[in-house]
Motif scaffolding. Structure first.
Motif, PDB file in Angstrom:
ATOM      1  N   ARG A  91       0.823  -1.200   0.000  1.00  0.00           N
ATOM      2  CA  ARG A  91       0.000   0.000   0.000  1.00  0.00           C
ATOM      3  C   ARG A  91       0.864   1.260   0.000  1.00  0.00           C
ATOM      4  O   ARG A  91       0.499   2.266  -0.618  1.00  0.00           O
ATOM      5  CB  ARG A  91      -0.933  -0.007   1.224  1.00  0.00           C
ATOM      6  CG  ARG A  91      -1.927   1.158   1.263  1.00  0.00           C
ATOM      7  CD  ARG A  91      -2.910   1.119   0.098  1.00  0.00           C
ATOM      8  NE  ARG A  91      -3.740  -0.066   0.141  1.00  0.00           N
ATOM      9  CZ  ARG A  91      -4.899  -0.136   0.806  1.00  0.00           C
ATOM     10  NH1 ARG A  91      -5.361   0.905   1.463  1.00  0.00           N
ATOM     11  NH2 ARG A  91      -5.608  -1.243   0.782  1.00  0.00           N
ATOM     12  N   MET A  92       2.011   1.207   0.676  1.00  0.00           N
ATOM     13  CA  MET A  92       2.917   2.353   0.664  1.00  0.00           C
ATOM     14  C   MET A  92       3.389   2.660  -0.752  1.00  0.00           C
ATOM     15  O   MET A  92       3.432   3.817  -1.182  1.00  0.00           O
ATOM     16  CB  MET A  92       4.117   2.089   1.582  1.00  0.00           C
ATOM     17  CG  MET A  92       3.775   2.080   3.061  1.00  0.00           C
ATOM     18  SD  MET A  92       5.160   1.553   4.106  1.00  0.00           S
ATOM     19  CE  MET A  92       6.232   2.998   3.991  1.00  0.00           C
ATOM     20  N   LYS A  93       3.725   1.620  -1.493  1.00  0.00           N
ATOM     21  CA  LYS A  93       4.178   1.818  -2.869  1.00  0.00           C
ATOM     22  C   LYS A  93       3.076   2.409  -3.742  1.00  0.00           C
ATOM     23  O   LYS A  93       3.323   3.270  -4.592  1.00  0.00           O
ATOM     24  CB  LYS A  93       4.663   0.486  -3.458  1.00  0.00           C
ATOM     25  CG  LYS A  93       6.010   0.030  -2.921  1.00  0.00           C
ATOM     26  CD  LYS A  93       6.427  -1.246  -3.621  1.00  0.00           C
ATOM     27  CE  LYS A  93       7.860  -1.608  -3.305  1.00  0.00           C
ATOM     28  NZ  LYS A  93       8.292  -2.818  -4.026  1.00  0.00           N
ATOM     29  N   LYS A  94       1.847   1.942  -3.535  1.00  0.00           N
ATOM     30  CA  LYS A  94       0.724   2.426  -4.342  1.00  0.00           C
ATOM     31  C   LYS A  94       0.409   3.887  -4.062  1.00  0.00           C
ATOM     32  O   LYS A  94      -0.016   4.626  -4.954  1.00  0.00           O
ATOM     33  CB  LYS A  94      -0.516   1.559  -4.086  1.00  0.00           C
ATOM     34  CG  LYS A  94      -0.444   0.165  -4.701  1.00  0.00           C
ATOM     35  CD  LYS A  94      -1.703  -0.620  -4.394  1.00  0.00           C
ATOM     36  CE  LYS A  94      -1.622  -2.028  -4.987  1.00  0.00           C
ATOM     37  NZ  LYS A  94      -2.824  -2.845  -4.643  1.00  0.00           N
ATOM     38  N   THR A  95       0.580   4.308  -2.807  1.00  0.00           N
ATOM     39  CA  THR A  95       0.164   5.659  -2.403  1.00  0.00           C
ATOM     40  C   THR A  95       1.316   6.656  -2.352  1.00  0.00           C
ATOM     41  O   THR A  95       1.077   7.852  -2.180  1.00  0.00           O
ATOM     42  CB  THR A  95      -0.498   5.614  -1.018  1.00  0.00           C
ATOM     43  OG1 THR A  95       0.446   5.104  -0.050  1.00  0.00           O
ATOM     44  CG2 THR A  95      -1.736   4.728  -1.027  1.00  0.00           C
ATOM     45  N   GLY A  96       2.554   6.177  -2.477  1.00  0.00           N
ATOM     46  CA  GLY A  96       3.704   7.069  -2.362  1.00  0.00           C
ATOM     47  C   GLY A  96       4.062   7.414  -0.933  1.00  0.00           C
ATOM     48  O   GLY A  96       4.834   8.353  -0.675  1.00  0.00           O
ATOM     49  N   ALA A  97       3.523   6.666   0.027  1.00  0.00           N
ATOM     50  CA  ALA A  97       3.861   6.893   1.433  1.00  0.00           C
ATOM     51  C   ALA A  97       5.287   6.424   1.708  1.00  0.00           C
ATOM     52  O   ALA A  97       5.750   5.437   1.133  1.00  0.00           O
ATOM     53  CB  ALA A  97       2.886   6.155   2.338  1.00  0.00           C
TER      54      ALA A  97
END
Length: 445
Positions: free
Chosen positions: A313-319
């Motif tokens: 999810r971090m990769k998808k959102t740029g977090a």
């Protein structure tokens, strides 16, 4: 999840299916073939301190070498060190960590990292399972070499230490560090050394069977007692493979992953280092965590359990920051997986930069009472929501709590357990609600 892979690799009781030498060897062969497909020549293997670790290490190494791929043996080293080394050693096409994390010593597990230090995707796990459970392979004439990676601990320690400048501190921070008799036992003194910190280590004498035994991130009472006894500034507890951090403040109070993540998020936002102003956590995070992020003006993304899901999810959102209440914290601009030692250094940085003790920093979040009870179940994992008396009990509790709490019931991805988690406005009610659901599960499942 497939037949072998749970939320974090393959795990089970050592010397019993699936944690047998035979399956470990076939897993090694499958990882070796995966490595060959990426045109790499080597796999690095690390392990924690469990008595079964060397046995499984030998089986994995034999499997990898049998398909013509070289093996580097890193020995006892944290899981995040394997991730780091598999991303920085040019010839490495994969990394394997032998560990059952926070489980007792008689369990063990196999965690697999692909090139770049990233855990396998669901599709890659399915592909590996087919090879592992399939027919015997036709082996090539070429055989891989097995050699030690003698400087693996030092490489990892230097990677961490060089990120921080703690040299000119007016007064050394007094630390107590509990390494859980696990994978951090030997490298932690290189990272938290006496030249920089006034440091005491506990539970750092592994004997093969004392890993996580009333110590580490799951059992912080002894650490709390030590912090209070010597008036330390901070206590730090890792789990068996050192990818988790739980802290104890200067008063001896345990500070769990959600609060640590909130503290780190607040500091990152303040210093302009919070990627896309987003933090990722899982469905297991406390209600108070989301409230804290809202007050800080930080967007909150919620995903499934496991640091692999957090990373996706971090990769998808740029977090750039995400984690779990269990203490897995990911700093995506610096690491590809949860890293307890890196998290500890980041926390120390916040304390030193703000000149604020952890007890005060932790006030950033109000923790709602949370009760988590594990109910033992068999391996068949029936759909408990299709059992009327269980589903009705869960709905009844949810209605009782309303907007002041929540219920989460899920199967463990690593053990034969059904986890029942309830949050509520006060401790007694929360516990009663959790026990009510557990009683229905024991009776009707």
């Amino acid at each position: 999840m497939g037949q072998l892979f749970g939320t974090d690799g393959i795990r089970g009781r050592a010397n019993a299916y699936p944690m047998t030498c035979e399956l470990a060897m076939k897993t090694g062969q499958a990882v070796g073939i995966l490595t060959q497909k990426s045109s790499n020549r080597c796999v690095i293997i690390g392990r924690d301190t469990r008595i079964s670790g060397q046995m499984l290490e030998s089986a994995l190494a034999a499997g990898i070498a049998s398909v013509g791929v070289d093996v580097m043996i890193a020995g006892v080293i944290p899981t995040p060190a394997v991730a780091y080394l598999s991303s920085t050693i040019e010839s490495c096409g994969a990394g394997i960590m032998i560990s059952a994390s926070h489980n007792p010593y008689y369990d063990n597990g196999i965690k697999i990292f692909q090139k770049g230090g990233i855990k396998l995707s669901d599709d890659q796990e399915v592909g590996l399972e087919k090879m592992i459970l399939g027919p015997s392979l036709d082996l090539p004439s070429k055989i891989g070499l097995i050699s030690p990676a003698n400087d693996a601990q030092t490489q990892y320690a230097q990677f961490l230490v060089k990120k921080f400048n703690f040299q000119n501190i007016p007064k050394k921070l007094k630390l107590v560090i509990d390494t859980a008799n696990g994978a951090a036992s030997f490298c932690a003194p290189q990272v938290f050394n006496s030249e920089i910190f006034d440091v005491s280590f506990s539970h750092n004498q592994p004997n093969g069977t004392n890993i996580n035994d009333e110590c580490g991130s799951q059992h912080t009472q002894d650490l709390s007692d030590q912090v209070k006894k010597i008036n330390a500034d901070l206590g730090l507890a890792f789990d068996g493979d050192a990818d988790r951090l739980i802290a104890v403040d200067e008063t001896g109070r345990q500070i769990t992953g959600d609060t640590l993540l909130a503290v780190l998020a607040g500091f990152a936002k303040q210093t302009g280092k919070l990627g896309n102003n987003i933090v990722v956590s899982t469905v297991m995070s406390n209600v108070g965590f989301g409230n804290a992020l809202a007050q800080l003006g930080i967007a909150h993304e919620i995903t499934g359990v496991g640091d692999r899901k957090v990373l996706e999810r971090m990769k998808k959102t740029g977090a750039l920051l995400g984690g779990e209440d269990s203490g897995h914290i990911i700093f995506l601009d610096e690491q590809t997986t949860g890293d307890g030692l890196l998290s500890a250094l980041k926390l120390i940085e916040v304390i030193l930069e703000t000149q604020t003790p952890l007890s005060e920093l932790a006030e950033i979040m109000t923790v709602y009472p949370q009760v988590l009870i594990n109910v033992e179940v068999d391996a068949s994992r029936p759909d408990f929501m299709k059992v009327p008396m269980i589903s009705e009990t869960i709905k009844e509790v949810e209605s009782q709590l309303g907007s002041q709490g929540r219920v989460l019931v899920r199967y463990s991805g690593t053990q034969p357990l059904l986890r029942v988690m309830v949050e509520g406005p006060e401790e007694n009610l929360t516990r009663q609600c959790c026990e009510k659901i557990c009683e229905a599960i024991r009776k009707y499942l």
